[in-house]
Motif scaffolding. Structure first.
Motif, short mmCIF file in Angstrom:
data_model
loop_
_atom_site.label_atom_id
_atom_site.label_comp_id
_atom_site.label_asym_id
_atom_site.label_seq_id
_atom_site.Cartn_x
_atom_site.Cartn_y
_atom_site.Cartn_z
N UNK A 137 0.85 -1.19 0.00
CA UNK A 137 0.00 0.00 0.00
C UNK A 137 0.89 1.25 0.00
N UNK A 138 0.59 2.15 -0.93
CA UNK A 138 1.32 3.42 -1.00
C UNK A 138 0.33 4.56 -0.81
N UNK A 139 0.84 5.70 -0.34
CA UNK A 139 -0.02 6.85 -0.10
C UNK A 139 0.76 8.13 -0.38
N UNK A 140 0.07 9.16 -0.88
CA UNK A 140 0.72 10.48 -0.96
C UNK A 140 0.78 11.11 0.42
N UNK A 141 1.69 12.05 0.58
CA UNK A 141 1.80 12.80 1.84
C UNK A 141 2.19 14.23 1.50
N UNK A 142 1.23 15.14 1.65
CA UNK A 142 1.45 16.52 1.23
C UNK A 142 1.85 17.42 2.40
N UNK A 188 -0.14 50.55 2.11
CA UNK A 188 0.42 50.80 0.79
C UNK A 188 1.58 49.89 0.43
N UNK A 189 2.10 49.16 1.42
CA UNK A 189 3.20 48.25 1.15
C UNK A 189 2.71 47.10 0.27
N UNK A 190 3.49 46.78 -0.77
CA UNK A 190 3.16 45.68 -1.67
C UNK A 190 3.77 44.38 -1.11
N UNK A 191 2.95 43.35 -1.00
CA UNK A 191 3.38 42.08 -0.41
C UNK A 191 3.42 40.99 -1.48
N UNK A 192 4.46 40.20 -1.45
CA UNK A 192 4.60 39.06 -2.37
C UNK A 192 4.42 37.77 -1.59
N UNK A 193 3.36 37.02 -1.93
CA UNK A 193 3.05 35.77 -1.22
C UNK A 193 3.50 34.56 -2.08
N UNK A 194 4.09 33.59 -1.42
CA UNK A 194 4.50 32.36 -2.09
C UNK A 194 3.98 31.17 -1.30
N UNK A 195 3.20 30.32 -1.96
CA UNK A 195 2.72 29.08 -1.34
C UNK A 195 3.47 27.91 -1.99
N UNK A 196 3.83 26.94 -1.20
CA UNK A 196 4.53 25.76 -1.72
C UNK A 196 3.79 24.49 -1.32
N UNK A 197 3.85 23.47 -2.18
CA UNK A 197 3.26 22.17 -1.89
C UNK A 197 4.26 21.10 -2.32
N UNK A 198 4.48 20.10 -1.45
CA UNK A 198 5.42 19.02 -1.72
C UNK A 198 4.78 17.69 -1.38
N UNK A 199 4.91 16.72 -2.29
CA UNK A 199 4.42 15.37 -2.05
C UNK A 199 5.59 14.50 -1.58
N UNK A 200 5.63 14.24 -0.29
CA UNK A 200 6.70 13.43 0.28
C UNK A 200 6.28 12.00 0.56
N UNK A 201 5.18 11.55 -0.09
CA UNK A 201 4.67 10.21 0.16
C UNK A 201 5.27 9.16 -0.74
N UNK A 202 4.54 8.07 -0.93
CA UNK A 202 5.02 6.94 -1.73
C UNK A 202 4.16 6.68 -2.95
N UNK A 203 3.22 7.62 -3.26
CA UNK A 203 2.43 7.51 -4.49
C UNK A 203 2.06 8.91 -4.96
#
Length: 343
Positions: free
Chosen positions: A216-221, A236-251
């Protein structure tokens, strides 16, 4: 002599005479064969799986002896007064033999939790007559696998999904059988084994099995969010947002969706969304405003009294990956970027 196993094997070849009043075995010969210390035994070495070897038995008939039946040896000699009674009708006459082979003998797969997984087995009738077979399955230890059906031409499902009957398979013929199974929602790394057995109805002692070993394998985010600059900042300050996603599972991870909610103190910059994703993976970007659950809102410059180029109505952004996210680096990660401004 045919090796119907799936591995190389060797064989002891033994002969006997019943009652032994006329016959004398003189030798046993053939390719790969070693005669024993006595002429009535030999060893056939290293016959490959599914291979066939011809073995010849040589014998004498003593004085005054008689033999009835078909020719059974390549060479024949008789002493004086011996006679041989040849029965032509026996040339094409044979007693029924029964045998069965299941392939593959062993297979391995890896699956996440889900349904409608299939494994195909081939059932071969090694007999010289038609036979029917009980098809039996089991899961050992049964922690992940559930059999849902057994199907194929000539196959009738039993009262339970883990058994069936394959009817009237001709001698030396083969039939494809499909076992459908489900994988439960269990921990990654769980191992379960599906055992498939075909058993002769005519001679129940004759059976063969194949197996499927499931891991049995599963993803892991894991997800992260960063903003630049950060700290106590002026309107008035300009903000830069960065979202990251990583799959560290086995599928691979399918159906991945990320939602980010904007703080009430910021306004979204129209057209600022960008993505960095692995090759072959795209994202559908959708927006919502306060009270909206349809994800059909389209950002507009100056919306909700925002300055030009910004939209104060947007309060949520959703990224839906349109393709599975791999679990193999470096294709197991992606980043999503947008810009907002402090009001």
């Amino acid at each position: 002599v045919q090796n119907v196993g799936n591995t190389t094997d060797s064989y002891d070849l033994l002969t006997s005479k019943l009652p032994g009043t006329a016959l004398t075995t003189t030798s046993i010969t053939g390719s790969g064969l070693t005669q024993g210390s006595n002429p009535d035994s030999a060893r056939l070495a290293n016959v490959a799986a599914n291979a066939t070897v011809t073995v010849t038995v040589h014998y004498n008939v003593g004085s005054g002896g008689q033999i009835f039946g078909a020719v059974v040896a390549a060479t024949f000699s008789a002493s004086s007064n011996a006679s041989f009674h040849f029965d032509e009708a026996l040339l094409n006459e044979g007693l029924p033999t029964y045998g069965i082979s299941v392939a593959p003998y062993a297979d391995t797969v890896s699956h996440p939790a889900g349904t409608n997984y299939t494994e195909s087995f081939t059932v071969q009738n090694l007999s010289n007559v038609s036979d029917s077979y009980d098809l039996l399955t089991s899961a050992r230890p049964g922690t992940a696998l559930t059999i849902t059906s057994i199907t194929g031409t000539g196959v009738t499902q039993g009262a339970n999904p883990d058994s069936a009957r394959l009817a009237s398979l001709a001698g030396n013929a083969s039939a494809a059988v499909t076992v459908t199974y489900a994988v439960g929602n269990v921990a990654a790394g769980t191992i379960d084994t599906l055992v498939f057995t075909a058993r002769s109805v005519t001679t129940p002692a004759s059976s063969d099995s194949g197996k499927l070993v499931l891991t049995v394998v599963r993803p892991s985010l894991t997800m992260g969010k960063a903003v630049s600059p950060n700290g106590s900042l002026a309107p008035g300050t300009v903000l830069s947002y960065t979202l990251s996603v990583t799959n560290g599972g086995s599928s691979n991870a399918s159906g991945v969706a990320l939602v980010d909610t904007l703080a009430a103190a910021v306004q979204f910059k129209v057209g600022s969304v960008t993505t960095t994703l692995p090759a072959g993976v795209t994202a559908l970007v959708q927006y919502a405003k306060v009270g909206d659950t349809t994800w059909t809102y389209v950002p507009a410059s100056a919306a909700c009294s925002a300055p030009a180029g910004y939209d104060r109505c947007v309060n949520r952004i959703r990224w839906q990956l349109q393709n599975p996210l791999s679990y193999t680096a470096p294709d197991n990660a992606g980043t999503l970027h947008f810009v907002a401004q402090i009001r």
